[in-house]
Motif scaffolding. Structure first.
Motif: not given
Length: 336
Positions: A119-139
């Motif tokens: 999902v984030f492959q190839g990105l150049r990013v300093k901060e990822i914020d995936c708060s306040n969702n319903f995430i239960s599964s992370i590869d």
């Protein structure tokens, strides 16, 4: 038979193509070209793009249920991209084709339940914020290969475990926040791929953690902040304080009985363990001696301990202790 086979091939081909290159529906983004500039509307259709360098792009309160390959295709400078409350339920690998380095990618308040490999492959990013969702599964590979990544926020989700495989080839992650989730334990080598050349900050409060493996912090360097407030911990592993310094430890509102002896030989600068009413008095007195000799900032649980040898009650409360005369039970001799 041949007709059915042909229909199946065509259907599969269309599904594959749509999964790889689906179109973004008509949307309107809010764009700030500079930090202090006035917001302007950006019309989006087909894919999320820019026509010039900008500071901040917000896409919010609309309908964007899916992001497929190249759905976000940004070649101009952008510091912040936020996707908020758009009903986003699925992000496919390579959805983000962003050439410049992002300061922050924030995806929040969506029905998103998983983060997939790529999902984030190839990105150049300093901060990822995936708060306040319903995430239960992370590869396990979801955060691999992002050498610019420094901060990851996953708070207010339904995450049940931390993987030791996170952050391979992402060696600069020094801040991880997973508060208000469903963690019950921390496995061996849980944070082994986090940054080694700077103090780490871990925020793991408001989960259900009741077990930390002895080697959970294996290979970690110094820890600037470790917050474990609001869990179900009765003990901490001895190895937590071995060969590293934890500067600020917060473990309020747990079920602690004592600290491991290794704490009393560590370089901790502040220690907070309010609301641990099960804490043992002999251990509290050791903590008191440690705090007073090392000049450490302290926040105690509210507990009264008897010291019969000295005939005093020691009152532990917040950041102070008091000694009051121990009132012994009356006897016939004292009553005359």
């Amino acid at each position: 038979m041949y007709t059915a086979l042909l229909i199946l091939v065509v259907t599969c081909g269309v599904s594959f193509l749509s999964a790889q290159n689906c179109s973004v529906p008509s949307l309107t983004g809010t764009l700030y070209q500079k930090v202090d500039s006035e917001p302007q509307n950006l019309t989006i259709e087909g894919s999320i793009q820019l026509e010039d360098d900008s500071f901040y792009l917000l896409i919010a309160n609309q309908s964007l249920p899916h992001l497929c390959r190249n759905s976000v295709n940004i070649q101009y400078e952008l510091y912040v991209l936020q996707i908020r409350n758009v009903g986003l339920a699925d992000i496919q690998p390579r959805a983000f084709n962003i050439t410049p380095t992002l300061g922050l990618l924030k995806i929040s308040y969506n029905p998103l339940t998983s983060l997939k490999k790529g999902v984030f492959q190839g990105l150049r990013v300093k901060e990822i914020d995936c708060s306040n969702n319903f995430i239960s599964s992370i590869d396990e590979e979801a955060f691999d290969g992002i050498p610019t990544l420094e901060v990851l926020r996953l708070s207010y989700n339904a995450i049940k475990q931390v993987s030791p495989e996170w952050f391979k080839n992402s060696p600069n992650v020094y801040k991880l926040s997973i508060i208000f989730n469903e963690l019950t334990s921390l496995p061996a080598r849980a944070f082994q791929n986090m940054a080694k050349d700077r103090p780490v900050k871990l925020r793991l409060s408001a989960n259900r953690i009741q077990d930390i493996d002895d080697d959970a912090f294996f290979s970690m360097g110094n820890i600037e902040i470790l917050r474990l407030n609001g869990n179900k911990l009765a003990t901490l592993p001895e190895n937590l304080f071995v060969n590293r310094t934890i500067r600020h430890l917060e473990i309020n509102t747990n079920k602690l009985l004592c600290f491991p002896d290794t704490l009393f030989h560590s370089g901790v600068a502040s220690l907070a363990f309010l609301d641990n009413p099960t804490f043992k008095c002999p251990c509290l007195e050791k903590v008191r001696h440690f705090v007073e000799t090392q000049n450490i900032y302290i926040w105690y649980p509210a507990i009264i301990c008897e010291d019969r040898a000295r005939e005093v009650n020691i009152v532990f409360n917040h950041n102070k202790t008091y000694e009051l005369p121990l009132i012994l039970p009356s006897t016939e001799a004292t009553l005359g």
